[in-house]
Enzyme design. Structure first.
Site, PDB file in Angstrom:
ATOM      1  N   ASP A 191     -78.799 -35.988 -57.224  1.00 49.88           N
ATOM      2  CA  ASP A 191     -78.280 -37.331 -56.973  1.00 49.88           C
ATOM      3  C   ASP A 191     -78.146 -37.567 -55.475  1.00 49.88           C
ATOM      4  O   ASP A 191     -77.811 -36.646 -54.719  1.00 49.88           O
ATOM      5  CB  ASP A 191     -76.913 -37.498 -57.647  1.00 49.88           C
ATOM      6  CG  ASP A 191     -76.455 -38.947 -57.722  1.00 49.88           C
ATOM      7  OD1 ASP A 191     -76.003 -39.480 -56.698  1.00 49.88           O
ATOM      8  OD2 ASP A 191     -76.551 -39.537 -58.813  1.00 49.88           O
ATOM      9  N   HIS A 193     -75.862 -39.088 -53.970  1.00 43.41           N
ATOM     10  CA  HIS A 193     -74.462 -38.967 -53.535  1.00 43.41           C
ATOM     11  C   HIS A 193     -73.831 -37.762 -54.215  1.00 43.41           C
ATOM     12  O   HIS A 193     -73.493 -37.804 -55.389  1.00 43.41           O
ATOM     13  CB  HIS A 193     -73.676 -40.225 -53.884  1.00 43.41           C
ATOM     14  CG  HIS A 193     -72.390 -40.370 -53.114  1.00 43.41           C
ATOM     15  ND1 HIS A 193     -71.458 -39.347 -53.000  1.00 43.41           N
ATOM     16  CD2 HIS A 193     -71.883 -41.404 -52.408  1.00 43.41           C
ATOM     17  CE1 HIS A 193     -70.437 -39.755 -52.273  1.00 43.41           C
ATOM     18  NE2 HIS A 193     -70.667 -40.998 -51.894  1.00 43.41           N
ATOM     19  N   GLU A 305     -72.417 -45.034 -42.078  1.00 43.34           N
ATOM     20  CA  GLU A 305     -71.175 -44.335 -42.425  1.00 43.34           C
ATOM     21  C   GLU A 305     -71.310 -42.836 -42.161  1.00 43.34           C
ATOM     22  O   GLU A 305     -70.884 -42.004 -42.964  1.00 43.34           O
ATOM     23  CB  GLU A 305     -70.806 -44.592 -43.884  1.00 43.34           C
ATOM     24  CG  GLU A 305     -70.666 -46.068 -44.228  1.00 43.34           C
ATOM     25  CD  GLU A 305     -70.324 -46.327 -45.682  1.00 43.34           C
ATOM     26  OE1 GLU A 305     -70.835 -45.591 -46.559  1.00 43.34           O
ATOM     27  OE2 GLU A 305     -69.550 -47.239 -45.949  1.00 43.34           O
ATOM     28  N   CYS A 398     -63.878 -47.923 -53.173  1.00 43.13           N
ATOM     29  CA  CYS A 398     -63.762 -46.491 -53.417  1.00 43.13           C
ATOM     30  C   CYS A 398     -62.458 -45.899 -52.883  1.00 43.13           C
ATOM     31  O   CYS A 398     -61.923 -44.939 -53.445  1.00 43.13           O
ATOM     32  CB  CYS A 398     -64.956 -45.756 -52.822  1.00 43.13           C
ATOM     33  SG  CYS A 398     -65.286 -46.153 -51.086  1.00 43.13           S
TER      34      CYS A 398
END
Length: 626
Positions: A191, A193, A305, A398
């Site tokens: 994945d 993330h 980020e 989040c």
């Protein structure tokens, strides 16, 4: 009930952990302590607020669209399911502490039932891909967050299982985990993330089912071989540019990197893989040696980020995402359990009291997503990516539920045991009850920490106990019972006859200090920061006279720093400085002109409390007066 609840991270007896975490209910914070008040505010304000926002923002309706109970388009980010799961995890930990909370229990049970109803016959569960893009299930893993969402579901289920609540949630998570094992044990996919890795390890610790651990290890070994489409940010953004075993520096999206490294430590200790653990420690040295802000925040680039280059730590452009600070806390806790080295607890304390604490307003219902160290005069805070004040919720939400799950379980991170010993890592007024070598141990701590460095620890036990007290790196001249502390790996070991009860007095000197940056951090060259104990301080516009521009203020480093107080601020620091108003408005004068200077009395407040009075400029790094 709470005395039996294991906390968020609990290595098996076969793991190579040096220290063992206490059960969640072993530590109780006093309501009047900083951590106790924060935990109570989270229970009464933050957690109910998160539950309300999940409904108002549509995250729960996304599941109802799967079940046919709601119409319309999917709302919020495509990975908004994870916000629901993090809130469920927070609810489970909180119910472990306050099992009689009927309203919270009802939220957990009804939400778990909704999630269960949305689960597919084969165990698949994702509201976005089930309704919006069913044909692309598992086919866009570079951005889909499918396994990331699954990881947060699993962590919610782990909390529910350990707290003895939400049995339906545990069933749902195991069905999905079994489907993931079945598919991903046969294909070379990961994945975009990371998060599933640490979740699978903890599910293994709960169930003893080895395939969960094996798949977590497989995901780690597959990463770094270019399996993911990095898109415009490239493979470094996804930590897919180099295997973690050989990587020499942290890279890319900070939260992804730190969640990955938490999973690295989990897999390393459970599989006794020293090479993997060494990789985590090597990357820690890079992250904390060259890419961490004074507040413990990480991430200097808004664009992706991400971590910047070594020493690229601009205060005004600091991204410092709240979730990254929480991930850092989690990663350091795992390294502390694995090694017993105090430097990891030092970083836990630093990020907890500064970057994490500063992300939440005193009302418990407003939050920062990014955490800069300088908010400029004239800053355009109209967009949620860089607001001038905390917001009640975000389109990418989040951070608030992540805060809720951490603080609800915070008592699980205070202390540990090993054969013959009890180690205290975080100091807070309260009580602790545990067992060491089969003997009951009761500890009462009395302290005003972090405002006061005096910590009185009273211990009663029949065990021949070694009490190890963390001596923070900033605490030069620490005393134990009036004698200079002998410090090894960040701890002072105390041995007593505890049978009749004995009190140890730890004195951690807390003079206000001026801290200077590494000379390669050119963004703040010529500046200093003010600290006291574990707290970083800042200047805020609210404490300056009318008409004074914050960026014109200079600090007199030769003047004393004097402790004081304000309402809601137990310790302020008074300083002296000068207001050096530019001699002209010319942006790039050919020759520097002497600015006009006037003396000024300054008041610095703890960084974590900024923005609670009125919106306005703030800065941590202060230019030095000429």
């Amino acid at each position: 009930m709470t005395e039996r609840i294991l906390g968020p991270v609990h290595p098996t007896s076969a793991a190579t952990a040096t220290l063992r975490p206490l059960v969640l209910g072993a530590v109780t914070f006093s309501p009047g302590s900083l951590l106790g008040g924060w935990q109570e505010r989270t229970a009464t304000r933050t957690l109910p607020h998160c539950a309300e926002q999940l409904e108002a923002a549509g995250a729960l309706d996304n599941f109802r669209r799967v079940t046919g109970e709601a119409d319309g388009d999917h709302r919020n980010m495509w990975f908004a399911d994870s916000d629901v799961y993090k809130t469920l995890e927070a609810a489970a930990w909180q119910l472990g502490r306050t099992p009689d909370d009927a309203e919270l229990r009802a939220f957990l049970e009804t939400t778990a039932a909704l999630v269960a109803k949305a689960q597919g016959d084969d165990g698949y569960l994702n509201s976005y891909f089930t309704v919006v893009k069913p044909e692309l299930r598992w086919r866009e893993l570079h951005w889909s967050h499918e396994l990331y969402c699954a990881g947060h579901l699993i962590q919610a289920a782990v909390a529910a299982a350990r707290a003895g609540v939400g049995a339906q949630l545990v069933t749902v998570a195991r069905r999905f985990a079994d489907l993931i094992v079945e598919r991903f044990s046969r294909v070379d996919d990961v994945d975009g993330h990371p998060e599933i890795e640490t979740a699978l390890v903890e599910l293994y610790r709960v169930t003893g089912h080895r395939p969960y651990l094996d798949l977590a290890k497989r995901f780690l070994d597959l990463r770094g071989h270019g399996l993911l489409d990095g898109g415009r940010f490239g493979s470094r953004y996804l930590q897919d540019h180099e295997p973690v075993r050989t990587a020499g520096e942290v890279a890319g999206h900070v939260v992804r990197q730190l969640y990955l490294l938490a999973g690295v430590v989990d897999v390393a200790v459970e599989t006794r893989d020293d090479e993997l653990l060494d990789a985590a420690r090597r990357l820690w040295a890079d992250a904390f040696g060259t890419r961490t802000y004074l507040t413990g925040a990480q991430g200097s680039r808004h664009r992706d980020e991400a971590f910047g280059d070594p020493y690229e730590l601009p205060p005004d452009r600091a991204y410092g995402e709240t979730c990254a600070a929480i991930a850092s806390f989690h990663w350091n806790w795992r390294l502390l359990l694995a090694t017993g080295e105090g430097k990891y607890a030092d970083e836990m304390e630093r990020v907890l009291y500064n970057a994490i604490a500063g992300s939440t307003a005193l009302d418990g219902t407003h939050f920062f997503y990014a955490n800069p160290l300088h908010l400029r005069t004239g800053h355009d805070g109209s967009h949620e990516d860089a607001p001038s004040h905390r917001l009640p919720w975000y389109s990418c939400a989040c951070c608030p539920p992540n805060l809720a799950r951490l603080v609800a379980s915070l008592s699980g991170y205070v202390a540990t045991t090993d054969p013959g010993g009890l180690q205290v890592h975080l100091y807070a007024d309260g009580t602790l009850q545990t067992t060491v070598d089969g003997a009951e141990v009761r500890v009462v701590t009395r302290t005003g920490y972090p405002w006061d460095g005096r910590v009185e620890i009273s211990v009663t036990t029949d065990a021949a106990l070694t009490l190890s007290l963390r001596i923070p790196g900033w605490a030069a001249g620490a005393l134990v019972d009036g004698v200079p502390a002998e410090v090894h790996d960040g701890y002072a070991a105390v041995r007593r006859d505890w049978t009749a009860g004995a009190t140890v007095v730890l004195d951690l000197p807390m003079p206000a200090r001026l801290v200077r940056p590494h000379p390669r951090i050119d963004a703040v060259r010529g500046c200093v920061a003010v600290t006291r104990g574990p707290l970083v301080y800042c200047l805020e516009q609210a404490d300056l006279p009318a008409g004074v521009t914050l960026e014109d203020v200079r600090l007199d480093v030769g003047a004393p720093l004097v402790a004081g107080r304000l309402p809601d601020v137990p310790v302020t620091l008074a300083a002296r400085g000068r207001v050096e108003t530019p001699a002209s408005d010319e942006l790039y004068p050919a020759e520097a002109e002497e600015p006009h200077g006037e003396p000024i009395e300054l008041t610095a407040i703890p960084y974590f409390l900024w923005g609670n009075r009125e919106p306005g400029p703030m800065r941590v790094w202060l230019p030095v007066a000429r």
